[in-house]
Design a protein around this motif. Structure first.
Motif, PDB file in Angstrom:
ATOM      1  N   GLY A 193      32.096 -35.693  38.103  1.00  0.00           N
ATOM      2  CA  GLY A 193      32.039 -34.908  36.878  1.00  0.00           C
ATOM      3  C   GLY A 193      33.274 -34.048  36.696  1.00  0.00           C
ATOM      4  O   GLY A 193      33.746 -33.435  37.649  1.00  0.00           O
ATOM      5  N   TRP A 221      32.023 -38.800  34.360  1.00  0.00           N
ATOM      6  CA  TRP A 221      31.374 -38.133  33.235  1.00  0.00           C
ATOM      7  C   TRP A 221      32.197 -36.917  32.820  1.00  0.00           C
ATOM      8  O   TRP A 221      32.469 -36.041  33.631  1.00  0.00           O
ATOM      9  CB  TRP A 221      29.959 -37.696  33.633  1.00  0.00           C
ATOM     10  CG  TRP A 221      29.146 -38.810  34.207  1.00  0.00           C
ATOM     11  CD1 TRP A 221      29.083 -39.191  35.511  1.00  0.00           C
ATOM     12  CD2 TRP A 221      28.310 -39.714  33.487  1.00  0.00           C
ATOM     13  NE1 TRP A 221      28.246 -40.270  35.657  1.00  0.00           N
ATOM     14  CE2 TRP A 221      27.757 -40.617  34.428  1.00  0.00           C
ATOM     15  CE3 TRP A 221      27.964 -39.847  32.140  1.00  0.00           C
ATOM     16  CZ2 TRP A 221      26.880 -41.639  34.073  1.00  0.00           C
ATOM     17  CZ3 TRP A 221      27.092 -40.859  31.783  1.00  0.00           C
ATOM     18  CH2 TRP A 221      26.557 -41.742  32.735  1.00  0.00           C
ATOM     19  N   GLY A 260      23.123 -40.280  33.255  1.00  0.00           N
ATOM     20  CA  GLY A 260      23.192 -41.023  32.004  1.00  0.00           C
ATOM     21  C   GLY A 260      21.974 -40.860  31.136  1.00  0.00           C
ATOM     22  O   GLY A 260      22.061 -41.039  29.905  1.00  0.00           O
ATOM     23  N   PHE A 319      25.092 -37.343  27.438  1.00  0.00           N
ATOM     24  CA  PHE A 319      26.294 -38.155  27.500  1.00  0.00           C
ATOM     25  C   PHE A 319      26.126 -39.417  26.662  1.00  0.00           C
ATOM     26  O   PHE A 319      25.138 -40.137  26.821  1.00  0.00           O
ATOM     27  CB  PHE A 319      26.622 -38.530  28.949  1.00  0.00           C
ATOM     28  CG  PHE A 319      27.221 -37.407  29.741  1.00  0.00           C
ATOM     29  CD1 PHE A 319      28.563 -37.082  29.600  1.00  0.00           C
ATOM     30  CD2 PHE A 319      26.453 -36.661  30.619  1.00  0.00           C
ATOM     31  CE1 PHE A 319      29.133 -36.038  30.316  1.00  0.00           C
ATOM     32  CE2 PHE A 319      27.009 -35.620  31.349  1.00  0.00           C
ATOM     33  CZ  PHE A 319      28.350 -35.311  31.197  1.00  0.00           C
ATOM     34  N   HIS A 350      30.749 -41.987  27.852  1.00  0.00           N
ATOM     35  CA  HIS A 350      30.461 -40.980  28.884  1.00  0.00           C
ATOM     36  C   HIS A 350      31.035 -39.614  28.524  1.00  0.00           C
ATOM     37  O   HIS A 350      31.444 -38.846  29.403  1.00  0.00           O
ATOM     38  CB  HIS A 350      30.958 -41.428  30.256  1.00  0.00           C
ATOM     39  CG  HIS A 350      30.076 -42.459  30.884  1.00  0.00           C
ATOM     40  ND1 HIS A 350      30.064 -42.706  32.243  1.00  0.00           N
ATOM     41  CD2 HIS A 350      29.172 -43.318  30.349  1.00  0.00           C
ATOM     42  CE1 HIS A 350      29.190 -43.658  32.506  1.00  0.00           C
ATOM     43  NE2 HIS A 350      28.644 -44.054  31.368  1.00  0.00           N
TER      44      HIS A 350
END
Length: 402
Positions: free
Chosen positions: A137, A152, A347, A361, A366
């Motif tokens: 992330g 992400w 997700g 997301f 993403h």
């Protein structure tokens, strides 16, 4: 965002490369064994530039991240155990980012990765995360052309920033648009979206300039920009360079008249150095320390107390604070430290925070779909919210996802 020490990327990269030499041969898939650590605490590997030209932004991200983990741990942790993390310094160097990400997965047995600042380091870690099937992330603003199944982007996307801001700048200042950027992948991508949005708003690109990180003398770049006679200048010059570029632009007359100016140098990180240039300008952000929300206000109070901070709190710190809570909520839903299971839950996640209700997301790219704010910069670094823009969706598909 202004480093307090000399640019030391080469020295740090050399040291890190020597220390990680045993991992250099691992160029293929590196499978984490974190999923086998039954009953162990969830561990996050953090890759940040704590030295080098973007070190101050890296430190801000670290602070927000640590406060976010502390909040989760104070509430019981994840699956009944306190979250642990390992922080590493990549000095903003992609090769070092790659080696550190591999070490965190293979040796430290992390279930998640978090961090980075520049787009090239984010892409480097994304590749390792994808190969290893470990979620990664980021909390930085902006995005790149490629998408990775295990990466992400919690920060605002380039379109989410530019779609509301560029047309307004063109209406107010004029149609002649110039672009300046640091010379790595993200500023070039940013420029491509500027061109797309400016054209739709009736603007024309009259100049485009890039310089390597660590640039100190901007006079020739500024001269070329002045000669193009822009009405609007959009800058993705970052780190200490953003201050040098902006100050020399003032010195050599680039900002005379009513030149519209927006981009990275208007971020809160730079306000102490550039207050006289940015006061009164508007700037689109995902979060500001002046957001009127109880949870956000608590974070601001905690940040100032923990770090003795009196300046505007960098936006990346807020993104990291709420971002890591999003990712840890997904890990809690997964119910175990299995990176693949955590990635699946990220997700599917819908998460309420000061950034919006039900943030999520977009599967095609993403990118986080969340509220955006128009702020007006006031004396003392007050990034006051003048308009809540609501959710600016960015559903443009990227190669590699879903």
């Amino acid at each position: 965002m202004v480093p307090s020490h000399p640019y030391s990327r080469a020295a740090v990269a050399t040291t890190a490369a020597a220390a990680l030499l045993s991992l250099a041969a691992c160029s293929g898939s590196a499978v984490s064994s974190a999923a086998d650590d039954a009953g162990a605490p969830l561990k996050i590997g953090v890759v940040l530039p704590l030295t080098g030209p973007v070190s101050e932004t890296g430190k801000a991200l670290q602070r927000g991240f640590e406060l976010g983990v502390r909040k989760v741990n104070d509430s019981g942790g994840v699956n009944g155990k306190k979250v642990e993390y390992v922080v590493t310094d990549d000095a903003g160097d992609p090769a070092t980012s790659t080696q550190l990400a591999r070490k965190l997965i293979q040796q430290d047995r992390v279930s998640m990765l978090f961090g980075t600042i520049t787009g090239d380091t984010a892409e480097a870690v994304s590749k390792v995360a994808n190969d290893s099937e470990v979620p990664f992330g980021t909390a930085i603003l902006g995005d790149n052309e490629r998408c990775f199944r295990y990466a992400w982007g919690f920060g605002e996307s380039t379109r989410q920033i530019l779609l509301p801001s560029v047309p307004k700048l063109i209406r107010k200042h004029g149609k002649r648009v110039a672009i300046a950027g640091s010379d790595y992948n993200y500023p070039h991508f940013y420029a491509g979206i500027v061109k797309e949005v400016a054209k739709s708003a009736g603007g024309t690109i009259v100049a485009e300039e890039y310089s390597p990180l660590g640039q100190t003398d901007w006079q020739s770049v500024i001269t070329r920009l002045k000669d193009a006679k822009p009405d609007v200048l959009l800058s993705m010059v970052v780190g200490a360079d953003a201050v040098a570029f902006s100050k020399q632009g003032q010195q050599f007359g680039l900002f005379r008249g009513e030149l519209g100016y927006d981009g990275a140098p208007l971020d809160a990180d730079y306000y102490p150095a550039l207050s006289d240039l940015v006061n009164g300008r508007t700037h689109v952000v995902r979060w500001t320390d002046r957001l009127d929300h109880a949870e956000s206000k608590k974070f601001v109070t905690d940040y100032r107390a923990a770090y003795k901070w009196t300046q505007p709190i960098p936006e990346v710190a807020g993104n990291a604070y709420f971002g890591v809570q999003f990712f840890l909520a997904a890990a809690g839903k997964a119910g175990r430290n299995d990176p693949k299971a955590i990635n699946s839950e990220i997700g599917r996640m819908r998460f309420d925070s000061p950034l919006g209700k039900g943030t999520y997301f977009e599967p095609a790219n993403h990118l986080l779909q969340a509220d955006m704010l128009e702020t007006t910069i006031g004396p003392g670094g007050a990034y006051a919210v003048t308009r809540n823009l609501g959710q600016i969706t960015d559903t443009v598909a990227k190669q590699g996802c879903p």
